[in-house]
Design an enzyme around this catalytic site. Structure first.
Site, PDB file in Angstrom:
ATOM      1  N   ARG A  78       0.825  -1.218   0.000  1.00 39.93           N
ATOM      2  CA  ARG A  78       0.000   0.000   0.000  1.00 39.93           C
ATOM      3  C   ARG A  78       0.857   1.266   0.000  1.00 39.93           C
ATOM      4  NH1 ARG A  78      -3.587   2.851   3.929  1.00 39.93           N
ATOM      5  NH2 ARG A  78      -5.612   3.228   2.959  1.00 39.93           N
ATOM      6  N   ILE A 104      -7.862   7.489  -0.629  1.00 36.42           N
ATOM      7  CA  ILE A 104      -7.782   6.029  -0.696  1.00 36.42           C
ATOM      8  C   ILE A 104      -8.491   5.534   0.567  1.00 36.42           C
ATOM      9  CG2 ILE A 104      -5.488   6.134   0.377  1.00 36.42           C
ATOM     10  CD1 ILE A 104      -4.649   3.660  -0.981  1.00 36.42           C
ATOM     11  N   SER A 105      -9.372   4.538   0.425  1.00 36.89           N
ATOM     12  CA  SER A 105     -10.147   4.063   1.577  1.00 36.89           C
ATOM     13  C   SER A 105      -9.253   3.376   2.606  1.00 36.89           C
ATOM     14  CB  SER A 105     -11.213   3.066   1.129  1.00 36.89           C
ATOM     15  OG  SER A 105     -11.996   3.607   0.115  1.00 36.89           O
ATOM     16  N   LYS A 106      -9.785   3.282   3.821  1.00 37.75           N
ATOM     17  CA  LYS A 106      -9.083   2.541   4.880  1.00 37.75           C
ATOM     18  C   LYS A 106      -8.904   1.095   4.446  1.00 37.75           C
ATOM     19  CE  LYS A 106     -11.480   4.474   8.870  1.00 37.75           C
ATOM     20  NZ  LYS A 106     -12.140   4.029  10.090  1.00 37.75           N
ATOM     21  N   PHE A 254     -17.717   7.803   1.777  1.00 36.68           N
ATOM     22  CA  PHE A 254     -16.929   7.793   0.536  1.00 36.68           C
ATOM     23  C   PHE A 254     -17.031   9.145  -0.152  1.00 36.68           C
ATOM     24  CE2 PHE A 254     -17.136   3.292   1.172  1.00 36.68           C
ATOM     25  CZ  PHE A 254     -16.065   2.755   0.472  1.00 36.68           C
TER      26      PHE A 254
END
Ligand code: SAH
Length: 262
Positions: A78, A104-106, A254
Site C-alpha cells: 500500500r 484512498i479508503s481505509k 466515501f
C-alpha cells in the site's frame, strides 16, 4: 580486533592488508549505489512484509475471515500508492489523501468490500470470481488488490490526473489482468460486461442503471449509496435469476460519485 564495516566492500579479513586497501568497487560508484538505496522506499523499511502482516492480523482481529482477501491485502504494498510523505501511515487503518481532493479508503473498508464481492451468489456456488468492474480507480491500490482475487479487473476513473497516477503506480507491478479506463464510471464499461462483480469507491444518490444492466446473473454490486441526512451506507445488490435483491449494510463515508470527465 576492531570490527570492520561491511560497506562499501566486504573485506576479506584473512587477506593481507595491501589487498584490503584496494577496494573491489570504485568508492564513488559504491557511494552512488548507497544513495540510490536510501532514496528508494526500502530506505523507510516499509517494503518489509512484516508491516503488512501486522495490518492483516488487525484485519483478522476486526472480523475479516476470508483467507483469500487477507492474503491479497498482505501482498499488495500500500505504501507504493501514497505520497512518500504519507508512506509511514500506509498500513494504519486510515484513509489517506491521494490528490485532487480524493482519498484512498481505509484498509478495512477495502478488505470488507472485496470480501462482500466474493460472497456473490456465483462465487458462493464455487465459481471463481470472473470479471470485476471497479468505479473510481483513484491511486490504483484497490485495483491491485482486486487483481489478486478476480480473473480480470476493469477500473474506470473520471479524473485524468488520477487515471495517470494509477497507471504509473501499477506499471511496476505488471498486472496483466488489470485494465485502466479513463471514463465516466456512471456509465459502467459496457465492453467488459457482463461483470461477476461491480465495486464502487465513490457514492451517489442511487445505483446507476448501467451498473445493474452490466451485472451478470449470479453477480454482485458492492457500493456506497446516499441515505437520509447526507449519510451513506454500503449497499449490496445481487442479480439472481428472479431479479435484483438489495441489502443495506453499515454506514460508510466515501467521496461523491460525479458524472463526466475532468
Ligand atoms: N479505489 C481507489 C479509491 C479512489 S477514491 C483507490 O484504491 O485509490 C474514489 C475515486 O472515484 C476518485 O478518484 C474519484 O475521482 C472517482 N470517481 C468519482 N466519480 C466517478 C465516476 N463517475 N467515474 C469514475 N470515477 C469516479
Amino acid at each position: 580486533m576492531k570490527r570492520r564495516p561491511g560497506f562499501p566492500v566486504r573485506l576479506d579479513t584473512a587477506a593481507p592488508a595491501a589487498r584490503v586497501q584496494a577496494p573491489l568497487v570504485k568508492p564513488q560508484a559504491a557511494v552512488r549505489t548507497a544513495a540510490v538505496a536510501l532514496q528508494s522506499p526500502s530506505g523507510v523499511g516499509l517494503d518489509s512484509s512484516a508491516v503488512r502482516a501486522r495490518m492483516v492480523q488487525k484485519l483478522a482481529a476486526q472480523g475479516l475471515d476470508d483467507p483469500i482477501v487477507l492474503q491479497a491485502m498482505g501482498s499488495v504494498e500500500r505504501h507504493r500508492f501514497v505520497d512518500t510523505a504519507l508512506a509511514n501511515q500506509a498500513y494504519e487503518d486510515t484513509s489517506l489523501p491521494i490528490g485532487l481532493g480524493q482519498t484512498i479508503s481505509k484498509p478495512n473498508v477495502v478488505a470488507r468490500m472485496i470480501a462482500l464481492l466474493r460472497q456473490a451468489p456465483a462465487v458462493v456456488r464455487g465459481e471463481p470470481l470472473g470479471r470485476v468492474l471497479e468505479i473510481g480507480t483513484g491511486c490504483g491500490y484497490q485495483a491491485a488488490v482486486l487483481a489478486c482475487v478476480a480473473r480480470e479487473v476493469y477500473s474506470v476513473e473520471r479524473l485524468r490526473g488520477l487515471h495517470e497516477k494509477a497507471r504509473e503506480n501499477l506499471r511496476p507491478l505488471r498486472l496483466p489482468n488489470v485494465h485502466l479506463i479513463l471514463g465516466d464510471g456512471m456509465e459502467g464499461f459496457a465492453r467488459g460486461a457482463p461483470y461477476a462483480g461491480i465495486i464502487a469507491a465513490a457514492g451517489g444518490e442511487a445505483l446507476p442503471e448501467a451498473w445493474l444492466a452490466q451485472l451478470a446473473v449470479g453477480g454482485r454490486i458492492v457500493a456506497p449509496v446516499a441515505r437520509a441526512q447526507g449519510q451513506q451506507s454500503l449497499v449490496v445488490v445481487d442479480r439472481t435469476p428472479q431479479g435484483f435483491v438489495e441489502q443495506h449494510l453499515e454506514a460508510v463515508l466515501f467521496v461523491p460519485l460525479k458524472s463526466g470527465l475532468a
